[in-house]
Design a protein around this motif. Structure first.
Motif, mmCIF file in Angstrom:
data_model
loop_
_atom_site.group_PDB
_atom_site.id
_atom_site.type_symbol
_atom_site.label_atom_id
_atom_site.label_comp_id
_atom_site.label_asym_id
_atom_site.label_seq_id
_atom_site.Cartn_x
_atom_site.Cartn_y
_atom_site.Cartn_z
ATOM 1 N N ALA A 1 39.096 -6.714 38.856
ATOM 2 C CA ALA A 1 38.660 -6.666 37.461
ATOM 3 C C ALA A 1 39.631 -5.894 36.577
ATOM 4 O O ALA A 1 39.585 -6.012 35.346
ATOM 5 C CB ALA A 1 37.267 -6.038 37.384
ATOM 6 N N LYS A 2 40.522 -5.099 37.175
ATOM 7 C CA LYS A 2 41.473 -4.313 36.390
ATOM 8 C C LYS A 2 42.742 -5.101 36.053
ATOM 9 O O LYS A 2 43.589 -4.609 35.314
ATOM 10 C CB LYS A 2 41.843 -3.039 37.147
ATOM 11 N N ALA A 3 42.884 -6.284 36.621
ATOM 12 C CA ALA A 3 44.057 -7.120 36.373
ATOM 13 C C ALA A 3 43.662 -8.318 35.519
ATOM 14 O O ALA A 3 42.497 -8.732 35.510
ATOM 15 C CB ALA A 3 44.657 -7.588 37.696
ATOM 16 N N PRO A 4 44.599 -8.900 34.786
ATOM 17 C CA PRO A 4 44.275 -10.039 33.914
ATOM 18 C C PRO A 4 43.808 -11.255 34.711
ATOM 19 O O PRO A 4 44.144 -11.427 35.883
ATOM 20 C CB PRO A 4 45.608 -10.331 33.210
ATOM 21 N N GLY A 5 43.021 -12.082 34.045
ATOM 22 C CA GLY A 5 42.593 -13.343 34.629
ATOM 23 C C GLY A 5 41.106 -13.408 34.872
ATOM 24 O O GLY A 5 40.456 -12.406 35.196
ATOM 25 N N GLU A 6 40.544 -14.603 34.712
ATOM 26 C CA GLU A 6 39.135 -14.848 34.997
ATOM 27 C C GLU A 6 38.916 -14.727 36.499
ATOM 28 O O GLU A 6 39.578 -15.401 37.300
ATOM 29 C CB GLU A 6 38.764 -16.247 34.532
ATOM 30 N N LEU A 7 38.010 -13.839 36.919
ATOM 31 C CA LEU A 7 37.783 -13.640 38.352
ATOM 32 C C LEU A 7 37.130 -14.871 38.974
ATOM 33 O O LEU A 7 36.325 -15.558 38.333
ATOM 34 C CB LEU A 7 36.925 -12.404 38.589
ATOM 35 N N LEU A 8 37.485 -15.120 40.222
ATOM 36 C CA LEU A 8 36.904 -16.259 40.923
ATOM 37 C C LEU A 8 35.604 -15.872 41.599
ATOM 38 O O LEU A 8 35.453 -14.741 42.082
ATOM 39 C CB LEU A 8 37.865 -16.771 42.004
ATOM 40 N N GLU A 9 34.666 -16.803 41.662
ATOM 41 C CA GLU A 9 33.581 -16.672 42.625
ATOM 42 C C GLU A 9 34.194 -16.887 44.008
ATOM 43 O O GLU A 9 35.212 -17.573 44.156
ATOM 44 C CB GLU A 9 32.486 -17.689 42.346
ATOM 45 N N LEU A 10 33.568 -16.343 45.019
ATOM 46 C CA LEU A 10 34.220 -16.333 46.325
ATOM 47 C C LEU A 10 34.277 -17.713 46.974
ATOM 48 O O LEU A 10 35.139 -17.964 47.820
ATOM 49 C CB LEU A 10 33.525 -15.321 47.237
ATOM 50 N N ASP A 11 33.399 -18.632 46.564
ATOM 51 C CA ASP A 11 33.567 -19.996 47.059
ATOM 52 C C ASP A 11 34.818 -20.634 46.462
ATOM 53 O O ASP A 11 35.396 -21.555 47.041
ATOM 54 C CB ASP A 11 32.327 -20.844 46.802
ATOM 55 N N GLY A 12 35.281 -20.120 45.314
ATOM 56 C CA GLY A 12 36.544 -20.573 44.756
ATOM 57 C C GLY A 12 37.722 -20.155 45.617
ATOM 58 O O GLY A 12 38.719 -20.888 45.733
ATOM 59 N N VAL A 13 37.638 -18.970 46.241
ATOM 60 C CA VAL A 13 38.682 -18.544 47.180
ATOM 61 C C VAL A 13 38.706 -19.495 48.378
ATOM 62 O O VAL A 13 39.779 -19.887 48.853
ATOM 63 C CB VAL A 13 38.443 -17.094 47.638
ATOM 64 N N ALA A 14 37.525 -19.873 48.863
ATOM 65 C CA ALA A 14 37.457 -20.842 49.972
ATOM 66 C C ALA A 14 38.105 -22.161 49.570
ATOM 67 O O ALA A 14 38.826 -22.780 50.365
ATOM 68 C CB ALA A 14 35.999 -21.066 50.374
ATOM 69 N N ALA A 15 37.876 -22.581 48.335
ATOM 70 C CA ALA A 15 38.459 -23.842 47.863
ATOM 71 C C ALA A 15 39.983 -23.749 47.769
ATOM 72 O O ALA A 15 40.693 -24.710 48.090
ATOM 73 C CB ALA A 15 37.862 -24.217 46.506
ATOM 74 N N VAL A 16 40.501 -22.594 47.327
ATOM 75 C CA VAL A 16 41.953 -22.413 47.247
ATOM 76 C C VAL A 16 42.566 -22.518 48.642
ATOM 77 O O VAL A 16 43.591 -23.189 48.841
ATOM 78 C CB VAL A 16 42.294 -21.054 46.588
ATOM 79 N N TRP A 17 41.954 -21.870 49.628
ATOM 80 C CA TRP A 17 42.478 -21.912 50.995
ATOM 81 C C TRP A 17 42.472 -23.346 51.526
ATOM 82 O O TRP A 17 43.481 -23.816 52.089
ATOM 83 C CB TRP A 17 41.665 -21.010 51.911
ATOM 84 N N ALA A 18 41.355 -24.045 51.368
ATOM 85 C CA ALA A 18 41.258 -25.415 51.888
ATOM 86 C C ALA A 18 42.230 -26.345 51.171
ATOM 87 O O ALA A 18 42.824 -27.235 51.792
ATOM 88 C CB ALA A 18 39.826 -25.926 51.744
ATOM 89 N N ALA A 19 42.417 -26.150 49.866
ATOM 90 C CA ALA A 19 43.359 -26.985 49.117
ATOM 91 C C ALA A 19 44.789 -26.752 49.586
ATOM 92 O O ALA A 19 45.594 -27.687 49.665
ATOM 93 C CB ALA A 19 43.237 -26.708 47.616
ATOM 94 N N TYR A 20 45.119 -25.496 49.892
ATOM 95 C CA TYR A 20 46.466 -25.214 50.400
ATOM 96 C C TYR A 20 46.666 -25.893 51.749
ATOM 97 O O TYR A 20 47.714 -26.492 52.009
ATOM 98 C CB TYR A 20 46.682 -23.711 50.523
ATOM 99 N N ALA A 21 45.653 -25.808 52.625
ATOM 100 C CA ALA A 21 45.748 -26.487 53.917
ATOM 101 C C ALA A 21 45.887 -27.996 53.728
ATOM 102 O O ALA A 21 46.688 -28.648 54.402
ATOM 103 C CB ALA A 21 44.519 -26.166 54.768
ATOM 104 N N GLN A 22 45.121 -28.558 52.810
ATOM 105 C CA GLN A 22 45.194 -29.995 52.551
ATOM 106 C C GLN A 22 46.614 -30.423 52.181
ATOM 107 O O GLN A 22 47.103 -31.456 52.632
ATOM 108 C CB GLN A 22 44.238 -30.373 51.423
ATOM 109 N N HIS A 23 47.284 -29.632 51.368
ATOM 110 C CA HIS A 23 48.605 -30.003 50.848
ATOM 111 C C HIS A 23 49.740 -29.292 51.574
ATOM 112 O O HIS A 23 50.872 -29.254 51.077
ATOM 113 C CB HIS A 23 48.666 -29.701 49.354
#
Length: 527
Positions: free
Chosen positions: A259-281
């Motif tokens: 929260a101390k750094a810029p940017g809209e924080l992700l919900e934690l299922d969004g972190v799961a989506a980022v990981w799976a998307a990286y694996a996909q590509h």
């Protein structure tokens, strides 16, 4: 030019025809590589699966197959990533990249100045250089916090001084205002060029000596201001004199839960989506790197690809650095269990989420309480969630090219934005977390990884978050165009000869524990 069936033909003679010879390829047990040269046609290498059945190598939705059990790869496949298997078999499952004998030197940046200087150019000249880059549409967008870590070697000064304090003070002397947001520390893991590598590149002996160090942003950067700070810092180091050798990496942290750094924080299922998307590509992304980051076992073990092979589930005692697949499956099972429960917590629970994903409980200490666990050695590293609230992109090589740094940082921020909270998030969660069975969704993610294409990754919405020409920059590997090391033929094969005086090509298995040998011609010959 490319002849029929993608075979390299060279009217200019064997010297050029052989420039892609000597492939360093990952292979499964039981296979055998061979290299051929027939007249003016140069086939880089072929693979025989150890039997006569049909085999298939697939890349980005298309396949090269053979009913005889042998597949031939030619010059058009250089630095491209494939998945190999018996055709029709659900099991793979090996990935490999086609590469020349010293492909790990492709993309290496020699010293920007042969002897270190601590005196900067005119202030107006530096300012103009920075402004030229700031106007190039390469700033990360949106203004999500990011951090950068570079591994470099500083050139020696005339007196041969070699402490990290000397390097930091020298950089400040070049441009006193450039390093306010950066800090220096010594890094013993970074190496200068070796004797053989320097000779291959035709580099002077000075390239073999220097001061290894790491420079990293001391706090979160963001948007144009962060881009400006990065460009100015790199301009100062380039003027001072730095090298980015084969062992040097560039790590990009992107804020998702701080929260101390810029940017809209992700919900934690969004972190799961980022990981799976990286694996996909993953196999597409492999082709966005200098080849040394994926073809060298020694380099790759510090940033293993998220390749989803055929393996069991890690039970907690796997060495993830040496055997990544079971650990990747454990991470996916942890992410899957979290998403399927439907009780999605906010960013302030990132550390507990991280520990749970790696197999711990919500309230007990685990991997993410450690500073340097082996579970961090993946191209996309979730371990910093607990300490920094970031995900770390570890795959890229270090470089003092401002363009390559800017494009990769812009890509990393765009990737998190699009797949963590944009349109890509919903698509990924539905496709790879939609079944009750984590094993069924793992299989779906495997299939998606083998079929993913460059166009899939750089879709309209994703591309809108980057410079308009980044898609072609990575598709065409434009940074290689002016790099002789990316195209020059090897003069010998690792300097190794057997009893018959023939060159021996070492072909490493993915685990890096054994070698297969293929005869590829006498040392010093074009073959």
């Amino acid at each position: 030019k490319m002849g029929g069936a993608g075979v390299w033909r060279s009217p200019g003679g064997a010297d050029r025809a052989a420039r892609c010879a000597g492939a360093d390829l990952r292979m499964p047990t039981g296979g055998a590589w061979r290299e051929e040269e027939t007249g003016e046609e140069q086939v880089i290498v072929s693979w025989n699966g150890g039997g006569s059945g049909p085999v298939e190598a697939s890349r980005q939705g298309f396949s090269i197959s053979s009913n005889s059990g042998t597949i031939e790869f030619s010059a058009q496949h250089l630095h491209r990533a494939f998945v190999l298997r018996e055709r029709g078999s659900p099991d793979l499952r090996q990935w490999f990249a086609v590469a020349s004998e010293r492909s790990w030197l492709c993309g290496v940046d020699l010293f920007s100045r042969a002897t270190r200087t601590c005196v900067g150019p005119r202030v107006d000249d530096l300012a103009a250089e920075v402004e030229d880059w700031v106007g190039a549409d390469l700033s990360p967008r949106p203004a999500r916090g990011f951090g950068l870590e570079f591994e470099f070697v500083a050139a020696l000064d005339p007196a041969g001084r070699g402490t990290i304090q000397d390097v930091a003070q020298c950089a400040q002397g070049v441009d006193p205002g450039a390093f306010a947001e950066w800090e220096f520390e010594r890094d013993g893991s970074v190496k200068t060029l070796g004797t053989e590598d320097a000779a291959f590149l035709g580099a002077p002996a000075s390239e073999k000596s220097g001061v290894p160090f790491e420079v990293k942003s001391s706090g979160p950067l963001s948007g144009e201001a962060g881009f400006r700070s990065t460009v100015r810092m790199l301009a100062g180091l380039r003027h001072m004199g730095v090298q980015a050798g084969p062992s040097s990496g560039l790590h990009v942290h992107v804020n998702v839960a701080n929260a101390k750094a810029p940017g809209e924080l992700l919900e934690l299922d969004g972190v799961a989506a980022v990981w799976a998307a990286y694996a996909q590509h993953q196999l597409v992304i492999n082709e966005m790197f200098s080849p040394g980051r994926v073809v060298s076992v020694e380099i790759r073990k510090y940033a293993n690809p998220l390749f989803l092979g055929t393996c069991g589930l890690d039970n907690g005692d796997t060495n993830c650095q040496r055997n990544p697949c079971p650990c990747l499956r454990r991470i996916f099972h942890g992410l899957h269990a979290y998403v399927r429960k439907g009780r999605h917590f906010g960013a302030r629970h990132a550390k507990s989420f991280c520990n749970r994903v790696f197999g711990g409980s919500w309230f007990s200490g685990s991997v993410c309480d450690e500073r340097w666990p082996k579970e961090r050695y993946f191209q996309l590293n979730l371990v910093p969630l607990g300490r920094l609230g970031t995900v770390e992109f570890r795959g890229h090589s270090a470089t003092h090219s401002r363009e390559r740094v800017a494009r990769w940082a812009q890509f990393a921020v765009a990737f998190v934005e699009y797949f963590g909270r944009g349109k890509g998030k919903a698509q990924v969660l539905k496709r790879f977390f939609g079944n009750e069975s984590a094993d069924d969704d793992w299989a779906e993610l495997q299939r998606a990884q083998q079929a993913a294409t460059h166009d899939d990754l750089f879709n309209l919405e994703m591309s809108a978050l980057m410079a308009a020409d980044s898609k072609d920059f990575y598709r065409e590997r434009m940074w290689e165009w002016a790099e002789p090391a990316c195209w020059s033929p090897p003069k010998q094969v690792d300097g190794i000869t057997n009893a018959q005086g023939q060159g021996v090509l070492k072909v490493a298995r993915q685990a890096g524990t054994k070698y297969f040998e293929a005869k590829v011609g006498a040392p010093g010959s074009d073959a």
